[in-house]
Enzyme design. Sequence first.
Site, PDB file in Angstrom:
ATOM      1  N   ASP A 151      -0.192  17.772 -13.357  1.00  0.00           N
ATOM      2  CA  ASP A 151       0.832  18.814 -13.339  1.00  0.00           C
ATOM      3  C   ASP A 151       0.681  19.585 -12.034  1.00  0.00           C
ATOM      4  OD1 ASP A 151       2.510  21.112 -13.868  1.00  0.00           O
ATOM      5  OD2 ASP A 151       2.382  20.585 -15.988  1.00  0.00           O
ATOM      6  N   SER A 183       5.662  33.188 -18.882  1.00  0.00           N
ATOM      7  CA  SER A 183       6.595  32.641 -19.879  1.00  0.00           C
ATOM      8  C   SER A 183       6.084  31.345 -20.506  1.00  0.00           C
ATOM      9  CB  SER A 183       7.966  32.413 -19.237  1.00  0.00           C
ATOM     10  OG  SER A 183       7.861  31.449 -18.211  1.00  0.00           O
ATOM     11  N   ASN A 184       4.994  30.775 -19.982  1.00  0.00           N
ATOM     12  CA  ASN A 184       4.405  29.563 -20.578  1.00  0.00           C
ATOM     13  C   ASN A 184       3.552  29.900 -21.803  1.00  0.00           C
ATOM     14  OD1 ASN A 184       3.450  28.254 -17.293  1.00  0.00           O
ATOM     15  ND2 ASN A 184       5.385  28.090 -18.368  1.00  0.00           N
ATOM     16  N   LYS A 191      -2.455  24.900 -13.331  1.00  0.00           N
ATOM     17  CA  LYS A 191      -2.497  24.527 -14.752  1.00  0.00           C
ATOM     18  C   LYS A 191      -3.610  23.535 -15.043  1.00  0.00           C
ATOM     19  CE  LYS A 191       2.092  25.171 -16.605  1.00  0.00           C
ATOM     20  NZ  LYS A 191       3.236  24.513 -17.252  1.00  0.00           N
ATOM     21  N   CYS A 250      17.008   0.262 -23.879  1.00  0.00           N
ATOM     22  CA  CYS A 250      17.973  -0.432 -24.735  1.00  0.00           C
ATOM     23  C   CYS A 250      18.977   0.590 -25.283  1.00  0.00           C
ATOM     24  CB  CYS A 250      17.272  -1.118 -25.903  1.00  0.00           C
ATOM     25  SG  CYS A 250      16.144  -2.428 -25.446  1.00  0.00           S
ATOM     26  N   CYS A 304      14.185  24.346 -20.368  1.00  0.00           N
ATOM     27  CA  CYS A 304      13.636  25.390 -21.246  1.00  0.00           C
ATOM     28  C   CYS A 304      13.914  26.801 -20.719  1.00  0.00           C
ATOM     29  CB  CYS A 304      12.134  25.197 -21.420  1.00  0.00           C
ATOM     30  SG  CYS A 304      11.726  23.784 -22.461  1.00  0.00           S
TER      31      CYS A 304
END
Lengths: 369, 83
Positions: free
Chosen positions: A61, A68-69, A85, A175, A189
Amino acid sequence: MEERTLQRLYYDRQLRVPGWGPHGQEILAHSTVLVVGVGGLGCPVLAALVRSGVGRLIFCDPDTVEASNLPRQSLFSVADVGLSKVQAAALVLAGSNPWIDLEPVAERVTAANVRALVEQADLVVDGSDNFSTKFLLHDACRSAGKPFVMASLYQWEAQVNSFDFRRSEPGCWRCLYQVAPEDGCVGVCAQVGVVGALAGLAGNFQALTALRLLLGLETATGCSTWVVNALDPSPRRLKWKPDPACACARGKGDWRWLEALTATSLREQAPWNLVAPVDRQVVIDLREPQEILPHEWAWFEAIGSRVIHARWSQWHASQPNWDPSTTYLLVCAHGLRSLAAVRTLPPSIRGLSLTGGIAELKDMIEGRT
Amino acid sequence: MGGLLVTLKVRYFGQLQNEAGCSGETLETQATNVAELWRELAARHGFTLEAKLIKAAQDDEFCDWEAPLASAEVVFMPPVAGG
């Protein structure tokens, strides 16, 4: 207590579970899992796999922890805001199980590094927040023949898929979706919101699926999506049929799609240090008003750029009056919405998306990277 | 359109749920296939997502847009990407 005894006691309860036992524990100890995205999904996935005793975890990451996380990203505390992170996660995870190998990678997974990352792993878990990464990982796992567990969140809703590409039978996500949806088409988000407890549910469901696949207890769900809406908590399983014309019918080992992807990627995005002065003429901020801090526009204005606000949620309805003699630099929080927006520009307009968005720029300005 | 009036359940996921203002509904329709039903619902609820993004399912299995309406429930599901 002697370390050996401590370690045996640590795993005691799961060693008693039928289908797991010392043999299963041994399998996990020799397994490598790649987790992409250390966010709402990646945090519970990592917490569960680390404590289960998966021997080696590689987790990627490029972002730093934001306030806000915190309601859903359970590995982080308030004091971690602004830190990398993967580094913050590695510290917490090392404390929860010291007998495994943790490999934090503070990088975005792209066409350039996906093959090397996926080939090191026995199983891959997707906790990313955008369609391009999800499809890239899916296609790479399919080519590499690795089991793949993916999930996505939207407000109260989660969708989880898993594919065991070790097996030769056809059937994959392509598929159902021959063409990947454009990033940002259904909101991110930051724009639409997400319920924290739901991320825990979906992430743990992914971790359970990963353990089941590693332990050889059951096959993947294959051509079906597990979808749950927490407002109506009876989950659904929606199936589809393998497409005989899909690339999955040709089996694993074919990486030509990746070479093509690397060769044809146009210059549609660049990190701040590679953005030329001309690209900075007009900056378009695509974020929602509540995401924007007053001092952020000053960074652009200080170098002579004009800043326009054109929120992504209304992008298709109202866009700026384009001037073909101007170059536009599109920005958002992490570079997802801006990349999607740059792909919608009229052909005569020169635009560039800021890679990593305001978050990466902020780190650079504040000297963290 | 012009088929017989049939009663069926519709279930919405993702953004469609927000735009319809409900998770599902029971309705009467003359639509004969999934595409006709979608157009009818899109007009009624003002759905903003393009049809090509949406997957439709009958009897818990995704189906073509041209598939005849053959089950008691039709699910409409957009993809989601949050993580």
